[in-house]
Design a protein around this motif. Structure first.
Motif, mmCIF file in Angstrom:
data_model
loop_
_atom_site.group_PDB
_atom_site.id
_atom_site.type_symbol
_atom_site.label_atom_id
_atom_site.label_comp_id
_atom_site.label_asym_id
_atom_site.label_seq_id
_atom_site.Cartn_x
_atom_site.Cartn_y
_atom_site.Cartn_z
ATOM 1 N N GLN A 7 17.698 -13.953 79.690
ATOM 2 C CA GLN A 7 18.554 -13.792 78.347
ATOM 3 C C GLN A 7 19.565 -12.770 78.917
ATOM 4 O O GLN A 7 19.062 -11.645 78.848
ATOM 5 C CB GLN A 7 17.794 -13.673 77.167
ATOM 6 N N LEU A 8 20.793 -12.798 78.927
ATOM 7 C CA LEU A 8 21.700 -11.841 79.156
ATOM 8 C C LEU A 8 22.764 -11.723 77.798
ATOM 9 O O LEU A 8 22.775 -12.659 77.050
ATOM 10 C CB LEU A 8 22.670 -12.158 80.431
ATOM 11 N N PRO A 9 23.519 -10.603 77.475
ATOM 12 C CA PRO A 9 24.165 -10.419 76.507
ATOM 13 C C PRO A 9 25.462 -11.473 76.511
ATOM 14 O O PRO A 9 25.732 -11.979 75.333
ATOM 15 C CB PRO A 9 25.046 -9.117 76.519
ATOM 16 N N GLU A 10 25.782 -12.214 77.752
ATOM 17 C CA GLU A 10 26.796 -13.292 77.707
ATOM 18 C C GLU A 10 25.971 -14.618 77.514
ATOM 19 O O GLU A 10 26.869 -15.471 77.351
ATOM 20 C CB GLU A 10 27.380 -13.177 79.108
ATOM 21 N N GLY A 11 24.604 -14.526 77.373
ATOM 22 C CA GLY A 11 23.996 -15.975 77.143
ATOM 23 C C GLY A 11 22.928 -16.077 78.093
ATOM 24 O O GLY A 11 22.555 -14.986 78.860
ATOM 25 N N GLU A 12 22.287 -17.097 78.301
ATOM 26 C CA GLU A 12 21.407 -17.546 79.177
ATOM 27 C C GLU A 12 21.837 -18.185 80.528
ATOM 28 O O GLU A 12 22.500 -18.879 80.809
ATOM 29 C CB GLU A 12 20.432 -18.725 78.533
ATOM 30 N N LEU A 13 21.400 -17.140 81.477
ATOM 31 C CA LEU A 13 21.576 -17.357 82.901
ATOM 32 C C LEU A 13 20.664 -18.213 83.531
ATOM 33 O O LEU A 13 19.314 -17.594 83.536
ATOM 34 C CB LEU A 13 21.924 -16.211 83.548
ATOM 35 N N THR A 14 20.950 -19.485 83.968
ATOM 36 C CA THR A 14 19.592 -20.291 84.694
ATOM 37 C C THR A 14 19.820 -20.371 86.326
ATOM 38 O O THR A 14 21.126 -20.452 86.636
ATOM 39 C CB THR A 14 19.628 -21.458 84.117
ATOM 40 N N PHE A 15 18.783 -20.210 86.850
ATOM 41 C CA PHE A 15 18.944 -20.418 88.572
ATOM 42 C C PHE A 15 17.953 -21.536 88.850
ATOM 43 O O PHE A 15 16.836 -21.519 88.528
ATOM 44 C CB PHE A 15 18.369 -19.086 88.930
#
Length: 123
Positions: A7-15
């Motif tokens: 979870q980042l300030p920009e939203g959810e980063l998924t790899f």
């Protein structure tokens, strides 16, 4: 498919990345190999860049292979002292290794580039 999210300030980063376990079953140098040649010279495997400190690598002439339609060059080792041809010991590598396929990145479910994902992670 392996998936990780943060979870980042920009939203959810998924790899996402598909990973497979493979085993080569190819011969590799045997670290326990030792040999005494016909003249009594002792040879062994050593870790580091010079795997066989008592041997010299030799190469034959380049020749054309009709079977595979390509050039080849045979190589072998000889004792540095007496020149006897020596074949160092090998063992079969059965160490499992994980190979990853292409990685996919998503921000809030939308595809993004690896560069963009790295940029987001380094902030």
């Amino acid at each position: 498919m392996n998936t990780m999210s943060v979870q980042l300030p920009e939203g959810e980063l998924t790899f996402e990345q598909d990973v497979q376990m493979v085993m080569s079953n190819l011969p590799v140098p045997d670290p326990c190999w030792r040999l005494t040649d016909e003249q009594g010279h002792e040879h062994h495997y050593a870790s580091g860049p010079d795997r066989y400190p008592t041997l010299t690598a030799k190469q034959g002439d380049v020749y054309w292979c009709e079977d595979c339609r390509d050039e080849h060059q045979d190589s072998w080792y000889v004792c540095r002292t007496c020149g006897e041809r020596i074949t160092p010991g090998t063992r079969i590598d059965t160490t499992p290794r994980w190979l990853g396929g292409p990685a996919l990145y998503y921000l809030n479910g939308k595809p993004i580039s690896q560069e963009r994902a790295n940029e987001l992670l380094t902030r």
